[in-house]
Design an enzyme around this catalytic site. Sequence first.
Site, PDB file in Angstrom:
ATOM      1  N   ARG A  92       0.858  -1.199   0.000  1.00  0.00           N
ATOM      2  CA  ARG A  92       0.000   0.000   0.000  1.00  0.00           C
ATOM      3  C   ARG A  92       0.891   1.244   0.000  1.00  0.00           C
ATOM      4  O   ARG A  92       0.618   2.235  -0.666  1.00  0.00           O
ATOM      5  CB  ARG A  92      -0.943   0.008   1.213  1.00  0.00           C
ATOM      6  N   TYR A 107     -14.447  19.031 -15.122  1.00  0.00           N
ATOM      7  CA  TYR A 107     -14.958  17.665 -15.203  1.00  0.00           C
ATOM      8  C   TYR A 107     -16.068  17.466 -14.154  1.00  0.00           C
ATOM      9  O   TYR A 107     -15.897  17.832 -12.984  1.00  0.00           O
ATOM     10  CB  TYR A 107     -13.795  16.680 -14.997  1.00  0.00           C
ATOM     11  N   ASP A 144      -5.198  20.575 -13.020  1.00  0.00           N
ATOM     12  CA  ASP A 144      -5.574  19.295 -13.613  1.00  0.00           C
ATOM     13  C   ASP A 144      -5.116  19.358 -15.068  1.00  0.00           C
ATOM     14  O   ASP A 144      -5.701  20.056 -15.897  1.00  0.00           O
ATOM     15  CB  ASP A 144      -7.095  19.101 -13.502  1.00  0.00           C
ATOM     16  N   LYS A 193      -6.182   8.696 -19.131  1.00  0.00           N
ATOM     17  CA  LYS A 193      -6.351   9.351 -20.435  1.00  0.00           C
ATOM     18  C   LYS A 193      -5.064   9.297 -21.270  1.00  0.00           C
ATOM     19  O   LYS A 193      -4.628   8.235 -21.615  1.00  0.00           O
ATOM     20  CB  LYS A 193      -6.832  10.789 -20.203  1.00  0.00           C
TER      21      LYS A 193
HETATM   22  O1  P1T Z   1     -11.775   8.857 -14.450  1.00  0.00           O
HETATM   23  P1  P1T Z   1     -10.649   9.214 -13.536  1.00  0.00           P
HETATM   24  O2  P1T Z   1      -9.360   8.539 -13.873  1.00  0.00           O
HETATM   25  O3  P1T Z   1     -11.012   9.076 -12.084  1.00  0.00           O
HETATM   26  O4  P1T Z   1     -10.308  10.769 -13.792  1.00  0.00           O
HETATM   27  C1  P1T Z   1     -11.176  11.799 -13.459  1.00  0.00           C
HETATM   28  C2  P1T Z   1     -10.934  13.011 -14.297  1.00  0.00           C
HETATM   29  C3  P1T Z   1     -10.218  14.056 -13.765  1.00  0.00           C
HETATM   30  N1  P1T Z   1      -9.962  15.181 -14.477  1.00  0.00           N
HETATM   31  C4  P1T Z   1     -10.422  15.328 -15.734  1.00  0.00           C
HETATM   32  C5  P1T Z   1     -10.134  16.592 -16.483  1.00  0.00           C
HETATM   33  C6  P1T Z   1     -11.146  14.307 -16.333  1.00  0.00           C
HETATM   34  O5  P1T Z   1     -11.577  14.508 -17.590  1.00  0.00           O
HETATM   35  C7  P1T Z   1     -11.421  13.125 -15.605  1.00  0.00           C
HETATM   36  C8  P1T Z   1     -12.243  12.010 -16.169  1.00  0.00           C
HETATM   37  N2  P1T Z   1     -12.950  12.364 -17.323  1.00  0.00           N
HETATM   38  C9  P1T Z   1     -13.750  11.544 -18.058  1.00  0.00           C
HETATM   39  C10 P1T Z   1     -14.014  10.270 -17.732  1.00  0.00           C
HETATM   40  C11 P1T Z   1     -14.326  12.178 -19.254  1.00  0.00           C
HETATM   41  O6  P1T Z   1     -14.829  11.468 -20.155  1.00  0.00           O
HETATM   42  O7  P1T Z   1     -14.296  13.412 -19.329  1.00  0.00           O
END
Ligand code: P1T
Length: 380
Positions: A46, A98, A170, A195
Site C-alpha cells: 500500500r 470535469y 488538472d 487518459k
Molecule cells: O476517471 P478518472 O481517472 O477518475 O479521472 C477523473 C478526471 C479528472 N480530471 C479530468 C479533467 C477528467 O476529464 C477526468 C475524467 N474524465 C472523463 C471520464 C471524461 O470522459 O471526461
Amino acid sequence: MKFNTRAIHAGQKPEETTGAVMPPIFQTSTYAQEAPNIHQGYDYARVGNPTRTALEKLIAGLEEAAECACFASGVAAIDAILKTLKPGDHVVSTNDLYGGTYRLFTTVFEPYGIGFSFVDMTKPDLVEQAIKPNTKLIWIETPTNPLLRIIDIRTVAEMTAKRNILSAVDNTFASPYLQQPLVLGADIVMHSTTKYLGGHSDIIGGAVASSNEEFMDKIRFQVKTTGAVPGPMDCYLTLRGIKTLHVRMERSVENAKEIANFLNQHQLVEHVHYPGLQNHPQFELAARQMKDSGAMMSFSLKDNTTERAMKVMSSTNVFTLAESLGGVESLISHPASMTHGSIPKEVREKAGLSDSLIRLSVGIEDVEDLINDLEMALTT
Ligand code: P1T
C-alpha cells in the site's frame, strides 16, 4: 534531456537482478524484512511498490517535478489533494470542469466544511475577487472539460504565490507533452492517467506531482493512510503507454486540427470549441501556454436540439460513443448526460454547457476516415 527522450528514460534503469529493460510487474503485497523495519526500501505494497515507483519517477520527470505519487484513479488523486485541507478552508475553482471533480467537491468535501467558489477563471479578475482570507487552494483545469477554455496558469500562479495559497492544475486534457504547469509556476499538477498518459483506454489511474516538499509529505501520508493506490499491473500498463506519449500526441493533434477546421466550415455546425482555431477566445494564450492545441474539442449544431445531437452521436462508426478520452481510438460523447450529468442543469447552463453539446476525443486513426465518419453522421 529533451521531452521525447524523457518520455522513455526519465527515472528508468534496467532492473538490477536480471537487467530487464522494462520494470517487472512486482505482483506482491508485502516484502521480507531482515529485522523489524530493516528492509530494502519497501515494507508493504500500500505504501510502495517498485513498479509504481518506476511510473512515479517517469511522470515526475515529464512534469519536471521533484516527486510524484500515483493513485487508483484521477478522482482518487484529486481526493488526496483536497484531503490536505481542513474544515473551514476555501477553494477557488473554475466553473467549467470535469463533472466528477465538481461532484467530489460539492457532495463530499462541502459537507465536511470546505467551501468552494466556482468562477470563470478565463478572467483573472474574477479569480482575484473570489479569493477569501481562508482560501488555501486554487483549482485550475485547463483546457477545461468540456468547453476547452484556457486558463492562464502563470497569471494565477503569480496571484497565489504572494498569498501563501497553493495552485493545482488538472493537466489531464493537455498531457505533459503539451503543457507543464509546474514550469509555468503552479505548485501542483494532477493527472487522470486513464487518459493520454495511459493512452490505450485499458486502465484507470491518477497522479499528483509537485516540488513542494511539505505538500508531497502530506500526499505520501494520504497514500499510506487512505490507500487509494494503483495495482502493479496498471502501473506497468501506464508506464508502457507513456513511452509513446509524444508520438501519439503528435498524431492526435494533427488529426484534431484537420477535424476542427472541417467542423468549423461545416454548414450544419454552429460553433466549434477548439483552442487551435483563431476564433477561440483564448487562441493566443493557448499558443503561448501550450506546445500545441490538443486533441479534444466540442461543438454545437445549428439545429440546436438535444435529439439532433443524440442522433449524430449514435450514427458514427469510427468514433465510438463512450465516456473518457486520450486513447488511440476516437471517442464521441454527450457531456450533459454522460461526464457532466451530475452537475445540476442550471449550473451547467450558467457555465455555458448546453444539452446539445457534442464532445470529441480525437485518436490516431486515418484522419480521412474520421472526417468521412463525421460527415456521414452529421448528414444522416
Ligand atoms: O476517471 P478518472 O481517472 O477518475 O479521472 C477523473 C478526471 C479528472 N480530471 C479530468 C479533467 C477528467 O476529464 C477526468 C475524467 N474524465 C472523463 C471520464 C471524461 O470522459 O471526461
